[in-house]
Design a protein around this motif. Structure first.
Motif, PDB file in Angstrom:
ATOM      1  N   ARG A 221       0.826  -1.205   0.000  1.00 14.28           N
ATOM      2  CA  ARG A 221       0.000   0.000   0.000  1.00 14.28           C
ATOM      3  C   ARG A 221       0.857   1.249   0.000  1.00 14.28           C
ATOM      4  O   ARG A 221       0.546   2.233  -0.675  1.00 14.28           O
ATOM      5  CB  ARG A 221      -0.923  -0.013   1.218  1.00 14.28           C
ATOM      6  N   TYR A 222       1.950   1.235   0.746  1.00 15.37           N
ATOM      7  CA  TYR A 222       2.855   2.383   0.746  1.00 15.37           C
ATOM      8  C   TYR A 222       3.437   2.623  -0.644  1.00 15.37           C
ATOM      9  O   TYR A 222       3.547   3.769  -1.101  1.00 15.37           O
ATOM     10  CB  TYR A 222       3.991   2.152   1.747  1.00 15.37           C
ATOM     11  N   LEU A 223       3.823   1.540  -1.327  1.00 18.49           N
ATOM     12  CA  LEU A 223       4.393   1.685  -2.666  1.00 18.49           C
ATOM     13  C   LEU A 223       3.374   2.285  -3.630  1.00 18.49           C
ATOM     14  O   LEU A 223       3.711   3.143  -4.460  1.00 18.49           O
ATOM     15  CB  LEU A 223       4.878   0.330  -3.181  1.00 18.49           C
ATOM     16  N   TYR A 224       2.124   1.852  -3.527  1.00 18.65           N
ATOM     17  CA  TYR A 224       1.096   2.407  -4.403  1.00 18.65           C
ATOM     18  C   TYR A 224       0.830   3.878  -4.091  1.00 18.65           C
ATOM     19  O   TYR A 224       0.612   4.687  -4.999  1.00 18.65           O
ATOM     20  CB  TYR A 224      -0.195   1.601  -4.268  1.00 18.65           C
ATOM     21  N   VAL A 225       0.837   4.237  -2.824  1.00 13.92           N
ATOM     22  CA  VAL A 225       0.640   5.640  -2.466  1.00 13.92           C
ATOM     23  C   VAL A 225       1.779   6.487  -3.010  1.00 13.92           C
ATOM     24  O   VAL A 225       1.569   7.590  -3.532  1.00 13.92           O
ATOM     25  CB  VAL A 225       0.526   5.787  -0.935  1.00 13.92           C
ATOM     26  N   ILE A 226       3.002   5.984  -2.916  1.00 19.83           N
ATOM     27  CA  ILE A 226       4.151   6.722  -3.459  1.00 19.83           C
ATOM     28  C   ILE A 226       4.003   6.917  -4.958  1.00 19.83           C
ATOM     29  O   ILE A 226       4.266   7.996  -5.493  1.00 19.83           O
ATOM     30  CB  ILE A 226       5.451   5.971  -3.130  1.00 19.83           C
ATOM     31  N   GLY A 227       3.575   5.885  -5.660  1.00 17.03           N
ATOM     32  CA  GLY A 227       3.400   6.021  -7.098  1.00 17.03           C
ATOM     33  C   GLY A 227       2.270   6.943  -7.479  1.00 17.03           C
ATOM     34  O   GLY A 227       2.340   7.631  -8.502  1.00 17.03           O
ATOM     35  N   ALA A 228       1.215   6.995  -6.659  1.00 18.53           N
ATOM     36  CA  ALA A 228       0.069   7.843  -6.979  1.00 18.53           C
ATOM     37  C   ALA A 228       0.345   9.310  -6.684  1.00 18.53           C
ATOM     38  O   ALA A 228      -0.005  10.191  -7.472  1.00 18.53           O
ATOM     39  CB  ALA A 228      -1.163   7.372  -6.200  1.00 18.53           C
ATOM     40  N   ASN A 229       0.954   9.590  -5.534  1.00 15.70           N
ATOM     41  CA  ASN A 229       1.213  10.985  -5.145  1.00 15.70           C
ATOM     42  C   ASN A 229       2.364  10.988  -4.151  1.00 15.70           C
ATOM     43  O   ASN A 229       2.171  10.763  -2.962  1.00 15.70           O
ATOM     44  CB  ASN A 229      -0.034  11.621  -4.537  1.00 15.70           C
TER      45      ASN A 229
ATOM     46  N   ARG B 140       4.249  13.437  -3.055  1.00 18.48           N
ATOM     47  CA  ARG B 140       4.223  14.506  -2.053  1.00 18.48           C
ATOM     48  C   ARG B 140       3.228  14.174  -0.936  1.00 18.48           C
ATOM     49  O   ARG B 140       3.519  14.391   0.249  1.00 18.48           O
ATOM     50  CB  ARG B 140       3.848  15.828  -2.712  1.00 18.48           C
ATOM     51  N   ALA B 141       2.080  13.638  -1.308  1.00 20.22           N
ATOM     52  CA  ALA B 141       1.119  13.244  -0.281  1.00 20.22           C
ATOM     53  C   ALA B 141       1.688  12.143   0.602  1.00 20.22           C
ATOM     54  O   ALA B 141       1.458  12.125   1.820  1.00 20.22           O
ATOM     55  CB  ALA B 141      -0.180  12.787  -0.934  1.00 20.22           C
ATOM     56  N   ALA B 142       2.441  11.217   0.001  1.00 29.15           N
ATOM     57  CA  ALA B 142       3.066  10.161   0.799  1.00 29.15           C
ATOM     58  C   ALA B 142       4.051  10.751   1.802  1.00 29.15           C
ATOM     59  O   ALA B 142       4.142  10.300   2.949  1.00 29.15           O
ATOM     60  CB  ALA B 142       3.767   9.165  -0.117  1.00 29.15           C
ATOM     61  N   ASP B 143       4.807  11.776   1.389  1.00 33.70           N
ATOM     62  CA  ASP B 143       5.720  12.444   2.322  1.00 33.70           C
ATOM     63  C   ASP B 143       4.957  13.111   3.462  1.00 33.70           C
ATOM     64  O   ASP B 143       5.371  13.055   4.625  1.00 33.70           O
ATOM     65  CB  ASP B 143       6.558  13.487   1.576  1.00 33.70           C
ATOM     66  N   LEU B 144       3.844  13.742   3.118  1.00 28.12           N
ATOM     67  CA  LEU B 144       3.089  14.494   4.126  1.00 28.12           C
ATOM     68  C   LEU B 144       2.474  13.581   5.181  1.00 28.12           C
ATOM     69  O   LEU B 144       2.334  13.987   6.335  1.00 28.12           O
ATOM     70  CB  LEU B 144       2.002  15.326   3.449  1.00 28.12           C
ATOM     71  N   ILE B 145       2.114  12.367   4.809  1.00 29.79           N
ATOM     72  CA  ILE B 145       1.501  11.471   5.793  1.00 29.79           C
ATOM     73  C   ILE B 145       2.542  10.608   6.502  1.00 29.79           C
ATOM     74  O   ILE B 145       2.194   9.728   7.282  1.00 29.79           O
ATOM     75  CB  ILE B 145       0.443  10.569   5.141  1.00 29.79           C
TER      76      ILE B 145
END
Length: 379
Positions: free
Chosen positions: A219-227, A229-234
Motif C-alpha cells: 500500500r505504501y508503494l502504491y501511495v508513493i506512485g500515486a502521489n 508529495r502526499a506520501a511524504d506528508l503522511i
C-alpha cells in the motif's frame, strides 16, 4: 410578543459513506458490465486470440506442444516483466533490466564453468548480486535525485561493460562434461505435466500479489506512485520504500538470470538486451487488466499471455522475423496509451466522487464526466 432571537442553524446531515471510494456510486457509471470488461478484458482477449489461431491453424496451434512451448519460452520474459513492474508501482522505471539479465546469466556460467563453484552457491551469489545492483539503482535515483530513466540507463551501460570484461567479448561454453544435470533441470524439467518454469512465474506472481495487495508495504508503494508529495506528508519514507522497490526488481532480475543460464547453457554477453522491450510492454499492458489503472502482478502475467499467444500464432502462420520487434514496439505504444488512460479515468472518477454534493444521487449510466468520457470504477 415575538421572539427576536436568530433562527437556529439546521444540523448538517453526515455524508453517506456508501459512495466513498467508489466514484459515481457503487458500480460506477458504466455499471457492472463495464467494470468486468475493464478488469478481465485482457484475459478475454487472450482466450479470443487462442480461439482465432486455433481455427486458423487447427493442426499445429491447439496442441499440448504449443502450450508447453508457450509456458516454457515465455517464463523468462514473464519473470523480467514482473521485475519491471515493481519500480513502476512507485512511478520509477528500471532500464537496466536487460543489462542486468545479461550479466547475471554470464556470472552463473563463469562461477560454475570457469571457477568451479557448486551451482547452488553460484545461483545464490548471483541472485544476491542482483539485489545489490537494485540497491545501487535505488540509491542513485532517490538520494542522488537523478531521473530514473537516466540513472538506470547509466548503470545498465556499466553492467554491460562488466559483462564484456568478464567474458572478454566471447561466450562461456561448458566443457565436454557439460553443466550439472540438476542445474539444467531448473529449466528443462516437468511438474504435473507442465514445464517447471511456469510454476516459478506463478509462485513469483502470487508472492508479489500478496505483498502489493495485502501488506502495508504494498500500500505504501502504491501511495508513493500515486502521489509522492502526499506520501511524504503522511509520513511514508518515500526514498527508503523506493529503494526497496528497486532492490526487489534487482533480486528478481538475478533469478531470471539463473533461469536464462539454465535454459541457454552458455554465457552470451549480448542476449539480455532482447528481453528489455518485451518486459516493459508486458508490465505496462498489465496495468490495464485485473486492477485497471495501477501496475499489478496478475495483470502483468495476463499481458505476457496475450503477447505469447499473439507471437506464437503469428510465427506459426509464417511471419518474418522482423514482425517480432514490430509487434513488441506497437504493443508498447498501445500499452503506454491505455495505461495513461486508465490512470486518468481513475483520477477523474475519484475527483468526481469527492466534489459531488453529499446527498446527490449517482448519475445515470449515460452521464459523461468532465473530460468527456465515461468514468471508471476505482480499484
Amino acid at each position: 410578543m415575538t421572539d427576536s432571537s436568530p433562527p437556529r442553524p439546521r444540523p448538517q446531515r453526515p455524508r453517506p459513506l456508501r459512495h466513498l471510494g467508489r466514484p459515481d456510486g457503487p458500480r460506477g457509471p458504466r455499471g457492472p458490465g463495464g467494470h468486468l470488461i475493464g478488469r478481465y478484458g485482457l484475459l478475454a482477449l487472450t482466450a479470443l486470440l487462442f480461439l482465432i489461431f486455433s481455427l486458423a491453424l487447427p493442426r499445429t496451434f491447439p496442441t499440448l506442444d504449443t502450450v508447453d512451448a508457450i509456458l516454457s519460452t515465455q517464463s523468462i520474459p514473464a519473470v523480467l516483466a514482473l521485475a519491471a513492474m515493481v519500480p513502476i508501482v512507485t512511478g520509477r522505471f528500471d532500464l537496466s533490466l536487460g543489462y542486468g539479465l545479461g550479466l547475471a546469466h554470464v556470472m552463473v556460467m563463469q562461477l560454475v564453468v570457469n571457477n568451479g563453484w557448486p551451482w547452488p552457491l553460484a545461483c545464490l551469489a548471483v541472485i544476491s548480486g542482483g539485489a545489490v545492483v537494485g540497491v545501487l539503482n535505488g540509491v542513485i535515483v532517490e538520494f542522488g535525485r537523478i531521473n530514473s530513466f537516466i540513472a538506470t540507463l547509466g548503470t545498465g551501460s556499466m553492467l554491460y561493460a562488466v559483462t564484456g570484461w568478464v567474458t572478454d567479448g566471447g561466450r562461456i561454453v561448458p566443457g565436454p562434461q557439460g553443466l550439472p544435470l540438476a542445474f539444467a533441470d531448473l529449466y528443462d524439467s516437468m511438474f504435473l505435466g507442465l514445464p517447471v518454469p511456469a510454476f516459478y512465474v506463478l509462485g513469483l506472481a502470487v508472492a508479489l500479489w500478496l505483498v502489493l495487495e495485502r501488506l502495508p508495504l504494498g500500500r505504501y508503494l502504491y501511495v508513493i506512485g500515486a502521489n509522492r508529495r502526499a506520501a511524504d506528508l503522511i509520513g511514508i519514507p518515500t526514498r527508503r520504500y523506493s529503494v526497496y522497490a528497486f532492490t526487489a526488481s534487482g533480486l528478481i532480475v538475478g533469478l531470471a538470470g539463473v533461469l536464462l543460464a539454465a535454459q541457454q547453457q552458455i554465457g552470451n554477453p549480448s542476449v539480455g538486451l532482447d528481453y528489455l522491450l518485451p518486459a516493459f510492454a508486458a508490465a505496462l499492458l498489465g496495468s490495464t487488466a485485473i486492477r485497471p489503472g495501477r501496475p499489478n502482478a496478475m495483470g502483468t502475467v495476463v499481458a505476457v499471455a496475450v503477447l505469447a499467444v499473439g507471437l506464437t500464432g503469428i510465427g506459426q502462420m509464417g511471419a518474418g522475423f522482423w514482425t517480432i520487434p514490430l509487434f513488441y514496439g506497437g504493443t508498447l505504444l498501445v500499452a503506454v496509451g491505455l495505461s495513461g488512460y486508465s490512470a486518468r479515468r481513475l483520477r477523474t472518477g475519484a475527483a468526481a466522487a469527492r466534489d459531488s454534493p453529499p446527498d446527490a444521487p449517482p448519475p445515470p449510466p449515460s452521464s459523461p464526466t468532465r473530460e468527456g468520457g465515461a468514468a471508471g470504477t476505482a480499484p
